[in-house]
Design an enzyme around this catalytic site. Structure first.
Site, PDB file in Angstrom:
ATOM      1  N   LYS A  76      60.114  16.616  -8.889  1.00 33.56           N
ATOM      2  CA  LYS A  76      60.297  18.059  -9.047  1.00 33.56           C
ATOM      3  C   LYS A  76      61.449  18.338 -10.004  1.00 33.56           C
ATOM      4  CE  LYS A  76      60.732  22.212  -6.110  1.00 33.56           C
ATOM      5  NZ  LYS A  76      60.840  22.707  -4.725  1.00 33.56           N
ATOM      6  N   SER A 154      57.282  26.176  -3.243  1.00 34.94           N
ATOM      7  CA  SER A 154      57.662  26.095  -4.637  1.00 34.94           C
ATOM      8  C   SER A 154      57.334  24.748  -5.298  1.00 34.94           C
ATOM      9  CB  SER A 154      59.160  26.333  -4.767  1.00 34.94           C
ATOM     10  OG  SER A 154      59.894  25.285  -4.174  1.00 34.94           O
ATOM     11  N   SER A 178      58.581  24.762   1.120  1.00 32.41           N
ATOM     12  CA  SER A 178      58.217  24.398  -0.256  1.00 32.41           C
ATOM     13  C   SER A 178      57.650  22.997  -0.449  1.00 32.41           C
ATOM     14  CB  SER A 178      59.427  24.574  -1.171  1.00 32.41           C
ATOM     15  OG  SER A 178      59.629  25.926  -1.435  1.00 32.41           O
TER      16      SER A 178
END
Lengths: 487, 95
Positions: A76, A154, A178
């Site tokens: 990420k 997310s 997330s």
């Protein structure tokens, strides 16, 4: 080649160690697939050439002692990676090149993993659909009647990339869901460890009392392996837990006979699709068949978790994000004086959702409103944690759905912040209480979209939820339905 | 509590985010929606409840005060949008 990218992390690393497969073959398989998968927009930054060089180096010098030796992994874009652009999917961090590496990602590279690139996410991890990224939407590898869907958020680039076989596994972050919500939307496993299990050092901060890094993988064993690698005490994070490391993969055991599983009645919410209730009932049956004992429990303050979260998280964010001022790094907009430069930089550099949260956070912390909002929310947070503490006197784990719906269409929820926030109704309470929870793919809805079940554990008892998930995984025998429509 | 244009202007000033009519209109709508949502918390009796700011139960630790070399000046300055030798450059603050 595509068979290589379908291997789990455990299978892939075993084959590389036994030299059945070279690290370069593995890296090549991922690199060529990533190059054909631009339509999904999973990557903000690619490091493919460097990945091939690293893989060759592993083969040439037989550097295969690390548990992840030769595993190609994208992460990420919230983890700082030394000398590789780290944007948090925000314009304000465009071209930011960290001079240091986050603790979690250093552990990956120290174990022999190879960086493929940085994965798209919601801007500063604020969102549940990956639509707030300054680098565009990520597309879910699952479609509904040929229409594109969000991958959740997310960690949407992470979930899409694992589901589409563009990375052997990944690490995401979870502040309110997330990791677990996008995992559920894309048919993969996502584990949010206990707060403090993994170091937060070098992760772009959103809400520091809630943020936690964790694995997103193809199956439960991979999550156990990944947690073995990334967890552990770190003196650079004062909230990291100074406790003994687990041995999660080796301790994985599907015998859950006699395990007490709680079913909280408050997780039955209005307008929840029937398919989700059905799946939850099936989950209960599967647990029973495995010898678990089902107990009905109550977590009475569940409905207050989201409103609590939407005070606490923005408050912490407004403070954390004050550092983006156009002076030390990232984007700067001109202004006639210092204050105007700050204001213009932040107005142009942040997207709408981030600005909304900074504004809310600033308001609830401002003089005259602090007690009514922020202090009140912290008190309710205590009650939410007390609910779990009480429940865990009776049960060993709690089984719930991960999300109240399957993946939705792009643009469906962007006009109403509350409808977007409601995605996290089952995941947020866990962050407020600091507990570990795992989402595993458990079936499909009538449109063929994946749905997840969540297992919540006691503080620092990831092993029990991993074992329960491992037992469930065998019963479910989930098979990915991703067809490579974008290639 | 409701948020009006004046309040949005004040919060955006405190947040150091430049504001304009369009921004204010959308923020009035969004902030009021969110505040209405969080107002649910007023239903909860929190008398005598200790606020929870962190779930961490361990005490803060102390460590030896040892000098470590990390993040050298040159590396740090490299990311600045405007620098001059060893300094970050900002608009003039002293008249």
């Amino acid at each position: 080649m595509s068979e290589i990218t379908k291997l789990t992390l455990v299978e892939l690393t075993k084959k590389i160690k036994s030299k059945e497969l070279s690290a370069l073959e593995a890296a090549n398989a991922y690199v060529s697939r990533i190059k054909k998968s631009k339509k999904l927009n999973t990557f903000v930054t690619e490091t493919l050439d460097q990945a091939l060089v690293s893989a060759k180096n592993i083969d040439d010098n037989n550097l295969k002692s690390g548990v992840l030796a030769g595993a190609p992994i994208a992460v990420k874009d919230l983890f700082c990676t030394k000398n590789v652009q780290t944007t948090a999917s925000s314009k304000i961090l465009k071209n930011f090149i960290p001079p240091y590496e986050s603790t979690v990602t250093s552990k990956l590279w120290d174990s022999g993993a190879i960086l493929l690139g940085k994965l798209n996410c919601d801007e500063f991890a604020m969102g549940s659909s990956n639509e707030t990224s300054a680098y565009g939407n990520v597309i879910n590898p699952y479609q509904e009647s040929g229409e594109n869907l969000v991958p959740g958020g997310s960690s949407g680039g992470c979930s899409s990339a694992v589901s589409a076989n563009l990375t052997s596994s990944t690490v995401g972050t979870d502040t309110g869901g997330s990791i677990r919500q996008p995992a559920s939307f894309t048919g993969i496993v996502g584990l949010k460890p206990t707060y403090g299990r993994c170091s937060r050092w070098g992760i772009v901060a959103f809400a520091s009392s809630l943020d936690q890094a964790g694995p997103m993988t193809k199956d439960v064993s991979d999550s156990a392996l990944m947690l073995d690698v990334i967890s552990g005490y770190d003196e650079k994070d004062s909230t990291s837990a100074n406790i003994e490391k687990g041995d999660f993969l080796n301790s994985l055991n599907k015998n859950i006979k006699g395990l007490k599983v709680g079913i909280p009645k408050e997780y039955i919410v209005d307008n929840m699709p029937k398919e989700i209730q059905t799946l939850w009932d099936k989950g209960i049956e599967w647990m029973k068949e495995s010898g678990a004992i089902i107990k009905n429990i109550s977590l009475p303050n569940t409905k207050y978790a989201l409103p609590t979260y939407y005070i606490v998280a923005p408050a912490e964010a407004s403070s954390n994000l004050s550092r983006y001022d156009g002076v030390k790094y990232g984007f700067r907009a001109p202004g006639k004086d210092l204050i105007e430069m700050y204001e213009n930089t932040r107005a142009e550099g942040f997207g709408n959702e981030v600005k909304r949260r900074i504004m809310i956070g600033t308001y609830v912390l401002s003089s005259g409103y602090y007690d009514a909002y922020y202090l009140k929310a912290q008190q309710v947070r205590r009650l939410i944690k007390n609910d779990f503490d009480l429940a865990f006197k009776e049960v060993d784990t709690i089984l719930t759905p991960t999300t109240p719906s399957s993946a939705f269409k792009i643009g469906d929820k962007t006009n109403d912040p509350i409808s977007m926030y409601l995605n996290d109704v089952f995941t947020v309470p866990v962050n407020l209480a600091g507990l570990p929870a795992i989402s595993i793919p458990a079936g499909f809805d009538d449109s063929g979209l994946p749905l997840g079940l969540q297992l919540i554990g006691k503080s620092f008892d990831e092993q029990t939820i991993l074992n329960s998930a491992y037992a469930l995984e065998e019963k479910i025998s989930f098979k990915s339905k991703v067809i490579d429509w974008w290639i | 509590m409701t948020i009006n244009k004046e309040a949005v202007k004040k919060i955006s000033k405190l947040s150091r985010i430049a504001s304009n009519d369009e921004f204010e209109t959308s923020m009035i709508k969004d902030l009021n929606t969110i505040l209405k949502f969080v107002d649910q918390l007023n239903e909860v009796d929190t008398k005598d409840i200790e606020p929870l700011s962190s779930v961490v139960e361990q005490k803060l630790f102390q460590r030896e005060d040892v000098v470590k070399k990390m993040n050298e000046k040159e590396e740090i300055l490299k990311n600045s949008p405007n620098k001059n030798e060893n300094y970050f450059v900002v608009p003039k603050v002293i008249e």
